[in-house]
Write a protein that holds these residues in place. Structure first.
Motif, PDB file in Angstrom:
ATOM      1  N   ASP A   9      19.661  63.068  34.713  1.00 45.05           N
ATOM      2  CA  ASP A   9      19.236  62.165  35.778  1.00 45.05           C
ATOM      3  C   ASP A   9      19.318  62.839  37.139  1.00 45.05           C
ATOM      4  O   ASP A   9      20.162  63.708  37.369  1.00 45.05           O
ATOM      5  CB  ASP A   9      20.126  60.920  35.830  1.00 45.05           C
ATOM      6  N   LYS A  10      18.465  62.392  38.052  1.00 44.61           N
ATOM      7  CA  LYS A  10      18.575  62.815  39.442  1.00 44.61           C
ATOM      8  C   LYS A  10      19.861  62.214  40.017  1.00 44.61           C
ATOM      9  O   LYS A  10      20.310  61.162  39.566  1.00 44.61           O
ATOM     10  CB  LYS A  10      17.377  62.317  40.242  1.00 44.61           C
ATOM     11  N   PRO A  11      20.457  62.865  41.008  1.00 46.77           N
ATOM     12  CA  PRO A  11      21.662  62.308  41.622  1.00 46.77           C
ATOM     13  C   PRO A  11      21.397  60.911  42.205  1.00 46.77           C
ATOM     14  O   PRO A  11      20.290  60.620  42.670  1.00 46.77           O
ATOM     15  CB  PRO A  11      21.984  63.301  42.750  1.00 46.77           C
ATOM     16  N   ASP A  12      22.415  60.075  42.154  1.00 41.01           N
ATOM     17  CA  ASP A  12      22.354  58.735  42.757  1.00 41.01           C
ATOM     18  C   ASP A  12      21.177  57.906  42.252  1.00 41.01           C
ATOM     19  O   ASP A  12      20.522  57.204  43.030  1.00 41.01           O
ATOM     20  CB  ASP A  12      22.305  58.843  44.292  1.00 41.01           C
ATOM     21  N   SER A  13      20.922  57.967  40.950  1.00 42.99           N
ATOM     22  CA  SER A  13      19.765  57.255  40.392  1.00 42.99           C
ATOM     23  C   SER A  13      20.162  56.145  39.419  1.00 42.99           C
ATOM     24  O   SER A  13      19.322  55.669  38.660  1.00 42.99           O
ATOM     25  CB  SER A  13      18.835  58.254  39.701  1.00 42.99           C
ATOM     26  N   LEU A  14      21.416  55.724  39.458  1.00 41.45           N
ATOM     27  CA  LEU A  14      21.869  54.700  38.523  1.00 41.45           C
ATOM     28  C   LEU A  14      21.075  53.403  38.663  1.00 41.45           C
ATOM     29  O   LEU A  14      20.708  52.787  37.659  1.00 41.45           O
ATOM     30  CB  LEU A  14      23.358  54.434  38.702  1.00 41.45           C
ATOM     31  N   ASP A  15      20.766  52.991  39.888  1.00 43.86           N
ATOM     32  CA  ASP A  15      20.001  51.758  40.084  1.00 43.86           C
ATOM     33  C   ASP A  15      18.634  51.843  39.401  1.00 43.86           C
ATOM     34  O   ASP A  15      18.202  50.889  38.748  1.00 43.86           O
ATOM     35  CB  ASP A  15      19.821  51.448  41.571  1.00 43.86           C
ATOM     36  N   LEU A  16      17.952  52.983  39.548  1.00 44.45           N
ATOM     37  CA  LEU A  16      16.656  53.170  38.895  1.00 44.45           C
ATOM     38  C   LEU A  16      16.820  53.112  37.379  1.00 44.45           C
ATOM     39  O   LEU A  16      16.044  52.438  36.688  1.00 44.45           O
ATOM     40  CB  LEU A  16      16.045  54.507  39.315  1.00 44.45           C
ATOM     41  N   ARG A  17      17.818  53.782  36.851  1.00 40.80           N
ATOM     42  CA  ARG A  17      18.062  53.780  35.408  1.00 40.80           C
ATOM     43  C   ARG A  17      18.265  52.352  34.901  1.00 40.80           C
ATOM     44  O   ARG A  17      17.661  51.960  33.900  1.00 40.80           O
ATOM     45  CB  ARG A  17      19.282  54.643  35.059  1.00 40.80           C
ATOM     46  N   ARG A  19      17.337  49.532  36.244  1.00 38.29           N
ATOM     47  CA  ARG A  19      16.130  48.727  36.440  1.00 38.29           C
ATOM     48  C   ARG A  19      15.091  48.981  35.335  1.00 38.29           C
ATOM     49  O   ARG A  19      14.436  48.056  34.862  1.00 38.29           O
ATOM     50  CB  ARG A  19      15.553  49.019  37.827  1.00 38.29           C
ATOM     51  N   VAL A  20      14.969  50.228  34.901  1.00 38.98           N
ATOM     52  CA  VAL A  20      13.938  50.611  33.926  1.00 38.98           C
ATOM     53  C   VAL A  20      14.461  50.521  32.490  1.00 38.98           C
ATOM     54  O   VAL A  20      13.694  50.567  31.535  1.00 38.98           O
ATOM     55  CB  VAL A  20      13.415  52.035  34.247  1.00 38.98           C
ATOM     56  N   ARG A  21      15.742  50.329  32.310  1.00 39.64           N
ATOM     57  CA  ARG A  21      16.368  50.366  30.984  1.00 39.64           C
ATOM     58  C   ARG A  21      15.693  49.464  29.946  1.00 39.64           C
ATOM     59  O   ARG A  21      15.464  49.908  28.814  1.00 39.64           O
ATOM     60  CB  ARG A  21      17.854  50.042  31.091  1.00 39.64           C
ATOM     61  N   PRO A  22      15.353  48.211  30.243  1.00 35.76           N
ATOM     62  CA  PRO A  22      14.708  47.387  29.203  1.00 35.76           C
ATOM     63  C   PRO A  22      13.406  47.995  28.669  1.00 35.76           C
ATOM     64  O   PRO A  22      13.165  48.002  27.456  1.00 35.76           O
ATOM     65  CB  PRO A  22      14.455  46.048  29.905  1.00 35.76           C
ATOM     66  N   GLU A  23      12.576  48.544  29.559  1.00 39.58           N
ATOM     67  CA  GLU A  23      11.331  49.196  29.118  1.00 39.58           C
ATOM     68  C   GLU A  23      11.638  50.441  28.285  1.00 39.58           C
ATOM     69  O   GLU A  23      10.956  50.723  27.297  1.00 39.58           O
ATOM     70  CB  GLU A  23      10.495  49.606  30.328  1.00 39.58           C
ATOM     71  N   GLY A  69       6.263  60.177  27.696  1.00 37.78           N
ATOM     72  CA  GLY A  69       5.886  58.772  27.633  1.00 37.78           C
ATOM     73  C   GLY A  69       7.033  57.811  27.885  1.00 37.78           C
ATOM     74  O   GLY A  69       6.815  56.609  28.065  1.00 37.78           O
ATOM     75  N   ASP A  70       8.251  58.314  27.913  1.00 40.65           N
ATOM     76  CA  ASP A  70       9.423  57.474  28.133  1.00 40.65           C
ATOM     77  C   ASP A  70       9.333  56.838  29.527  1.00 40.65           C
ATOM     78  O   ASP A  70       9.098  57.542  30.514  1.00 40.65           O
ATOM     79  CB  ASP A  70      10.680  58.337  28.017  1.00 40.65           C
ATOM     80  N   PRO A  71       9.537  55.526  29.624  1.00 40.30           N
ATOM     81  CA  PRO A  71       9.513  54.884  30.943  1.00 40.30           C
ATOM     82  C   PRO A  71      10.483  55.503  31.947  1.00 40.30           C
ATOM     83  O   PRO A  71      10.194  55.506  33.150  1.00 40.30           O
ATOM     84  CB  PRO A  71       9.885  53.434  30.631  1.00 40.30           C
ATOM     85  N   TYR A  72      11.609  56.028  31.491  1.00 43.01           N
ATOM     86  CA  TYR A  72      12.507  56.729  32.412  1.00 43.01           C
ATOM     87  C   TYR A  72      11.803  57.926  33.044  1.00 43.01           C
ATOM     88  O   TYR A  72      11.897  58.156  34.244  1.00 43.01           O
ATOM     89  CB  TYR A  72      13.763  57.218  31.688  1.00 43.01           C
ATOM     90  N   ALA A  73      11.109  58.710  32.225  1.00 50.38           N
ATOM     91  CA  ALA A  73      10.391  59.879  32.740  1.00 50.38           C
ATOM     92  C   ALA A  73       9.274  59.442  33.682  1.00 50.38           C
ATOM     93  O   ALA A  73       9.096  60.027  34.760  1.00 50.38           O
ATOM     94  CB  ALA A  73       9.828  60.704  31.583  1.00 50.38           C
ATOM     95  N   LYS A  74       8.534  58.419  33.295  1.00 48.06           N
ATOM     96  CA  LYS A  74       7.430  57.937  34.132  1.00 48.06           C
ATOM     97  C   LYS A  74       7.925  57.399  35.466  1.00 48.06           C
ATOM     98  O   LYS A  74       7.220  57.478  36.474  1.00 48.06           O
ATOM     99  CB  LYS A  74       6.655  56.856  33.392  1.00 48.06           C
ATOM    100  N   ALA A  75       9.152  56.858  35.492  1.00 46.53           N
ATOM    101  CA  ALA A  75       9.717  56.312  36.726  1.00 46.53           C
ATOM    102  C   ALA A  75      10.314  57.395  37.620  1.00 46.53           C
ATOM    103  O   ALA A  75      10.742  57.112  38.738  1.00 46.53           O
ATOM    104  CB  ALA A  75      10.784  55.269  36.390  1.00 46.53           C
ATOM    105  N   GLY A  76      10.363  58.636  37.130  1.00 50.98           N
ATOM    106  CA  GLY A  76      10.908  59.734  37.928  1.00 50.98           C
ATOM    107  C   GLY A  76      12.424  59.820  37.908  1.00 50.98           C
ATOM    108  O   GLY A  76      13.030  60.380  38.823  1.00 50.98           O
ATOM    109  N   LEU A  77      13.053  59.298  36.855  1.00 49.19           N
ATOM    110  CA  LEU A  77      14.517  59.300  36.778  1.00 49.19           C
ATOM    111  C   LEU A  77      15.100  60.697  36.599  1.00 49.19           C
ATOM    112  O   LEU A  77      16.163  61.005  37.128  1.00 49.19           O
ATOM    113  CB  LEU A  77      14.971  58.402  35.615  1.00 49.19           C
ATOM    114  N   PHE A  78      14.411  61.546  35.862  1.00 48.52           N
ATOM    115  CA  PHE A  78      15.010  62.808  35.437  1.00 48.52           C
ATOM    116  C   PHE A  78      14.785  63.951  36.418  1.00 48.52           C
ATOM    117  O   PHE A  78      13.678  64.184  36.886  1.00 48.52           O
ATOM    118  CB  PHE A  78      14.477  63.208  34.062  1.00 48.52           C
TER     119      PHE A  78
END
Length: 95
Positions: A9-17, A19-23, A69-78
């Motif tokens: 994960d990118k630093p300080d990205s817990l909120d994004l993770r 938020r996108v977790r259900p998808e 295709g993972d929503p985490y990847a699409k959201a820019g989490l990593f």
């Protein structure tokens, strides 16, 4: 062929993770038998800071497509993603 997908994960990205977790979970469940195992890496306070997936697919290109295709990847989490060829050597799950 089996592959391990390692995602940091990118630093300080817990909120994004969170938020996108259900998808993300819906996406993983939709992978059927291709997904052998998945789960988060944790920091010292038990907060998720990355992901590991073990997949059984026909090629590295297919593993990359699954990772992309993972929503985490699409959201820019990593911050970084690695795909490594892998073989279950000891204590494989029971069929």
């Amino acid at each position: 062929m089996q592959f391990v997908i390692l995602c940091q994960d990118k630093p300080d990205s817990l909120d994004l993770r969170l938020r996108v977790r259900p998808e993300h979970l819906d996406y993983l469940h939709a992978q059927g038998d291709a997904l052998m195992a998945a789960g988060p890496f944790l920091d010292g306070e038990e907060r998720p800071i990355g992901s590991m997936l073990i997949v059984d697919v026909a090629s590295e290109a297919e593993a990359k497509a699954l990772a992309d295709g993972d929503p985490y990847a699409k959201a820019g989490l990593f911050a970084a993603t690695q795909i490594r060829r892998w073989r279950w050597g000891v204590k494989p799950p029971k069929a």
